[in-house]
Design a protein around this motif. Structure first.
Motif, PDB file in Angstrom:
ATOM      1  N   ALA A   1       0.823  -1.209   0.000  1.00  0.00           N
ATOM      2  CA  ALA A   1       0.000   0.000   0.000  1.00  0.00           C
ATOM      3  C   ALA A   1       0.856   1.258   0.000  1.00  0.00           C
ATOM      4  O   ALA A   1       0.494   2.272  -0.604  1.00  0.00           O
ATOM      5  CB  ALA A   1      -0.923  -0.002   1.216  1.00  0.00           C
ATOM      6  N   ALA A   2       1.987   1.202   0.671  1.00  0.00           N
ATOM      7  CA  ALA A   2       2.861   2.373   0.785  1.00  0.00           C
ATOM      8  C   ALA A   2       3.480   2.779  -0.539  1.00  0.00           C
ATOM      9  O   ALA A   2       4.028   3.880  -0.663  1.00  0.00           O
ATOM     10  CB  ALA A   2       3.951   2.117   1.819  1.00  0.00           C
ATOM     11  N   THR A   3       3.394   1.916  -1.556  1.00  0.00           N
ATOM     12  CA  THR A   3       3.994   2.247  -2.855  1.00  0.00           C
ATOM     13  C   THR A   3       3.057   3.084  -3.735  1.00  0.00           C
ATOM     14  O   THR A   3       3.460   3.547  -4.797  1.00  0.00           O
ATOM     15  CB  THR A   3       4.373   0.968  -3.625  1.00  0.00           C
ATOM     16  OG1 THR A   3       3.186   0.241  -3.972  1.00  0.00           O
ATOM     17  CG2 THR A   3       5.283   0.086  -2.793  1.00  0.00           C
ATOM     18  N   ALA A   4       1.814   3.275  -3.322  1.00  0.00           N
ATOM     19  CA  ALA A   4       0.863   4.050  -4.126  1.00  0.00           C
ATOM     20  C   ALA A   4       1.292   5.510  -4.197  1.00  0.00           C
ATOM     21  O   ALA A   4       1.710   6.099  -3.201  1.00  0.00           O
ATOM     22  CB  ALA A   4      -0.538   3.943  -3.540  1.00  0.00           C
ATOM     23  N   THR A   5       1.190   6.099  -5.375  1.00  0.00           N
ATOM     24  CA  THR A   5       1.569   7.494  -5.569  1.00  0.00           C
ATOM     25  C   THR A   5       0.343   8.393  -5.562  1.00  0.00           C
ATOM     26  O   THR A   5      -0.794   7.928  -5.723  1.00  0.00           O
ATOM     27  CB  THR A   5       2.295   7.673  -6.913  1.00  0.00           C
ATOM     28  OG1 THR A   5       1.364   7.417  -7.986  1.00  0.00           O
ATOM     29  CG2 THR A   5       3.480   6.733  -7.030  1.00  0.00           C
ATOM     30  N   LYS A   6       0.581   9.702  -5.400  1.00  0.00           N
ATOM     31  CA  LYS A   6      -0.515  10.670  -5.433  1.00  0.00           C
ATOM     32  C   LYS A   6      -1.243  10.609  -6.777  1.00  0.00           C
ATOM     33  O   LYS A   6      -2.477  10.631  -6.835  1.00  0.00           O
ATOM     34  CB  LYS A   6       0.010  12.084  -5.183  1.00  0.00           C
ATOM     35  CG  LYS A   6      -1.097  13.148  -5.226  1.00  0.00           C
ATOM     36  CD  LYS A   6      -0.551  14.553  -5.123  1.00  0.00           C
ATOM     37  CE  LYS A   6       0.043  14.834  -3.767  1.00  0.00           C
ATOM     38  NZ  LYS A   6       0.367  16.283  -3.588  1.00  0.00           N
TER      39      LYS A   6
ATOM     40  N   GLU B   1     -10.890   0.282  -8.233  1.00  0.00           N
ATOM     41  CA  GLU B   1     -10.555  -1.074  -8.661  1.00  0.00           C
ATOM     42  C   GLU B   1      -9.194  -1.127  -9.339  1.00  0.00           C
ATOM     43  O   GLU B   1      -8.409  -2.063  -9.108  1.00  0.00           O
ATOM     44  CB  GLU B   1     -11.630  -1.591  -9.622  1.00  0.00           C
ATOM     45  CG  GLU B   1     -11.470  -3.063  -9.967  1.00  0.00           C
ATOM     46  CD  GLU B   1     -12.635  -3.600 -10.770  1.00  0.00           C
ATOM     47  OE1 GLU B   1     -12.526  -4.747 -11.250  1.00  0.00           O
ATOM     48  OE2 GLU B   1     -13.654  -2.883 -10.909  1.00  0.00           O
ATOM     49  N   GLU B   2      -8.879  -0.123 -10.151  1.00  0.00           N
ATOM     50  CA  GLU B   2      -7.578  -0.087 -10.828  1.00  0.00           C
ATOM     51  C   GLU B   2      -6.439   0.052  -9.828  1.00  0.00           C
ATOM     52  O   GLU B   2      -5.407  -0.616  -9.947  1.00  0.00           O
ATOM     53  CB  GLU B   2      -7.539   1.079 -11.820  1.00  0.00           C
ATOM     54  CG  GLU B   2      -8.387   0.859 -13.066  1.00  0.00           C
ATOM     55  CD  GLU B   2      -8.523   2.109 -13.913  1.00  0.00           C
ATOM     56  OE1 GLU B   2      -8.903   1.999 -15.082  1.00  0.00           O
ATOM     57  OE2 GLU B   2      -8.261   3.227 -13.378  1.00  0.00           O
ATOM     58  N   LEU B   3      -6.616   0.913  -8.834  1.00  0.00           N
ATOM     59  CA  LEU B   3      -5.555   1.107  -7.849  1.00  0.00           C
ATOM     60  C   LEU B   3      -5.364  -0.154  -7.012  1.00  0.00           C
ATOM     61  O   LEU B   3      -4.225  -0.569  -6.753  1.00  0.00           O
ATOM     62  CB  LEU B   3      -5.869   2.299  -6.948  1.00  0.00           C
ATOM     63  CG  LEU B   3      -4.826   2.579  -5.859  1.00  0.00           C
ATOM     64  CD1 LEU B   3      -3.469   2.895  -6.474  1.00  0.00           C
ATOM     65  CD2 LEU B   3      -5.265   3.710  -4.940  1.00  0.00           C
ATOM     66  N   LEU B   4      -6.454  -0.755  -6.585  1.00  0.00           N
ATOM     67  CA  LEU B   4      -6.340  -1.967  -5.780  1.00  0.00           C
ATOM     68  C   LEU B   4      -5.687  -3.094  -6.569  1.00  0.00           C
ATOM     69  O   LEU B   4      -4.905  -3.880  -6.022  1.00  0.00           O
ATOM     70  CB  LEU B   4      -7.721  -2.390  -5.269  1.00  0.00           C
ATOM     71  CG  LEU B   4      -8.374  -1.436  -4.258  1.00  0.00           C
ATOM     72  CD1 LEU B   4      -9.759  -1.930  -3.879  1.00  0.00           C
ATOM     73  CD2 LEU B   4      -7.511  -1.279  -3.018  1.00  0.00           C
ATOM     74  N   TYR B   5      -5.996  -3.180  -7.858  1.00  0.00           N
ATOM     75  CA  TYR B   5      -5.349  -4.201  -8.684  1.00  0.00           C
ATOM     76  C   TYR B   5      -3.860  -3.904  -8.826  1.00  0.00           C
ATOM     77  O   TYR B   5      -3.025  -4.815  -8.761  1.00  0.00           O
ATOM     78  CB  TYR B   5      -5.998  -4.284 -10.064  1.00  0.00           C
ATOM     79  CG  TYR B   5      -5.346  -5.330 -10.951  1.00  0.00           C
ATOM     80  CD1 TYR B   5      -5.638  -6.685 -10.779  1.00  0.00           C
ATOM     81  CD2 TYR B   5      -4.414  -4.960 -11.917  1.00  0.00           C
ATOM     82  CE1 TYR B   5      -5.012  -7.653 -11.572  1.00  0.00           C
ATOM     83  CE2 TYR B   5      -3.780  -5.926 -12.709  1.00  0.00           C
ATOM     84  CZ  TYR B   5      -4.090  -7.263 -12.516  1.00  0.00           C
ATOM     85  OH  TYR B   5      -3.460  -8.219 -13.293  1.00  0.00           O
ATOM     86  N   ARG B   6      -3.528  -2.631  -9.034  1.00  0.00           N
ATOM     87  CA  ARG B   6      -2.115  -2.249  -9.168  1.00  0.00           C
ATOM     88  C   ARG B   6      -1.331  -2.614  -7.917  1.00  0.00           C
ATOM     89  O   ARG B   6      -0.210  -3.130  -7.987  1.00  0.00           O
ATOM     90  CB  ARG B   6      -2.035  -0.734  -9.413  1.00  0.00           C
ATOM     91  CG  ARG B   6      -0.827  -0.256 -10.223  1.00  0.00           C
ATOM     92  CD  ARG B   6       0.472  -0.321  -9.460  1.00  0.00           C
ATOM     93  NE  ARG B   6       0.623   0.725  -8.476  1.00  0.00           N
ATOM     94  CZ  ARG B   6       1.559   0.741  -7.536  1.00  0.00           C
ATOM     95  NH1 ARG B   6       2.417  -0.259  -7.417  1.00  0.00           N
ATOM     96  NH2 ARG B   6       1.636   1.728  -6.670  1.00  0.00           N
ATOM     97  N   LEU B   7      -1.936  -2.416  -6.755  1.00  0.00           N
ATOM     98  CA  LEU B   7      -1.237  -2.667  -5.496  1.00  0.00           C
ATOM     99  C   LEU B   7      -1.273  -4.141  -5.090  1.00  0.00           C
ATOM    100  O   LEU B   7      -0.278  -4.676  -4.585  1.00  0.00           O
ATOM    101  CB  LEU B   7      -1.869  -1.820  -4.377  1.00  0.00           C
ATOM    102  CG  LEU B   7      -1.746  -0.310  -4.492  1.00  0.00           C
ATOM    103  CD1 LEU B   7      -2.552   0.367  -3.380  1.00  0.00           C
ATOM    104  CD2 LEU B   7      -0.293   0.135  -4.423  1.00  0.00           C
ATOM    105  N   PHE B   8      -2.415  -4.789  -5.289  1.00  0.00           N
ATOM    106  CA  PHE B   8      -2.632  -6.101  -4.671  1.00  0.00           C
ATOM    107  C   PHE B   8      -3.083  -7.158  -5.691  1.00  0.00           C
ATOM    108  O   PHE B   8      -3.896  -8.020  -5.369  1.00  0.00           O
ATOM    109  CB  PHE B   8      -3.701  -5.976  -3.578  1.00  0.00           C
ATOM    110  CG  PHE B   8      -3.478  -4.858  -2.596  1.00  0.00           C
ATOM    111  CD1 PHE B   8      -2.379  -4.860  -1.749  1.00  0.00           C
ATOM    112  CD2 PHE B   8      -4.368  -3.792  -2.523  1.00  0.00           C
ATOM    113  CE1 PHE B   8      -2.179  -3.832  -0.839  1.00  0.00           C
ATOM    114  CE2 PHE B   8      -4.183  -2.758  -1.608  1.00  0.00           C
ATOM    115  CZ  PHE B   8      -3.072  -2.773  -0.766  1.00  0.00           C
TER     116      PHE B   8
END
Length: 290
Positions: free
Chosen positions: A196-201, A210-217
């Motif tokens: 989760a800490a790798t997510a950018t602004k 859904e796209e962000l959650l897929y990118r992270l997990f």
């Protein structure tokens, strides 16, 4: 509408089915803009209110009852008060009070000075709970994570970003929390927290949930629940403003009316709406004839 914008002012809950960890994601756009309204807060104050609004939305989503949560920062610094209130319907409101100049590069500690974070949980039925958190961490998220660890014995991670997207102030964030039933392990939480800490602004602002959650997990089994609308809601009214004015008493009201040419203008501190009262209107509200 750009695809990601459909998730503006939405909150999603999700569950890592094989990890015993739950999560939430929210992005505030219109809600944040309407909350700021006519207020011309310095940028650090605006950003802090955005962080507090995201945190409040995420925290109210964990409620198992009807009620509301209030986050209140108060201190002796140039920012004397910052308050955000949210309820189980995901209705948010916020206000800040300044008593000095605030520079752009100021820290949380420099803004608040000697102060505390007060968390108030108020169910519609049952007793109200209030927790006082020392500002021992440099960020709001750090202080809240410490609160959950000490008060709730739950490992919690908050990632919150603020800025601007498409010309509007925007704030977004996610919460990860070990399930209270004890099914989540420390290793599960640490693994997901690292991701989760790798997510950018930019990802928070320009990807759907859904796209962000897929990118992270993308290697995890994540169950995402239907979105909830998040809105700005002040709750002020002419009746409430008038009743507050009547509490001053007849003599004080008459004095103010005389000083202001027979009309009292009251502006809501939260949303900026104006309410005007003269002698006749106040007399009708009081239900007596002078």
């Amino acid at each position: 509408m750009t695809d990601y914008m459909k998730d503006n002012d939405k909150l999603y809950r999700y569950l890592f089915k094989d990890r015993g960890v739950r999560g939430e994601w929210v992005r505030l756009n219109k809600t944040f803009d309407e909350t700021l309204n006519t207020h011309q807060y310095p940028q650090p104050v605006q950003d802090l209110l955005g962080e507090m609004m995201v945190a409040t939305a995420l925290l109210t989503a964990t409620l198992k009852f009807k009620g509301n949560i209030t986050l209140q920062l108060q201190g002796d610094g140039p920012l004397s008060l910052a308050v955000v209130n949210g309820n189980d319907q995901q209705q948010l409101r916020a206000v800040a009070r300044l008593q000095g100049d605030i520079k752009n590069d100021v820290s949380l500690a420099e803004m608040i000075g000697k102060g505390v974070l007060v968390i108030t949980i108020a169910p519609q039925e049952g007793e109200r709970y209030q927790g006082i958190v020392e500002l021992s961490r440099p960020t709001l998220t750090g202080c809240l994570e410490e609160y959950f660890k000490r008060s709730e014995q739950l490992e919690t991670q908050l990632v919150i970003v603020t800025g601007e997207e498409n010309g509007k102030p925007t704030a977004a964030g996610l919460l990860l929390q070990v399930m209270p039933d004890g099914t989540g392990t420390e290793n599960d939480f640490e693994h997901l927290s690292t991701l989760a800490a790798t997510a950018t602004k930019e990802e928070f602002f320009t990807l759907t949930a859904e796209e962000l959650l897929y990118r992270l997990f993308h290697e995890e089994t994540v169950e995402i629940y239907p979105a909830e609308e998040v809105t700005f809601f002040c709750g002020c009214s002419e009746e409430r403003s008038g009743n507050a004015l009547l509490m001053l008493g007849d003599d004080e009201i008459d004095k103010i009316l005389a000083e202001r040419n027979g009309a009292i203008d009251m502006q809501c501190e939260c949303c900026g709406k104006h309410y005007t009262f003269d002698k006749e209107k106040l007399t009708k509200m009081k239900g007596t004839v002078h």
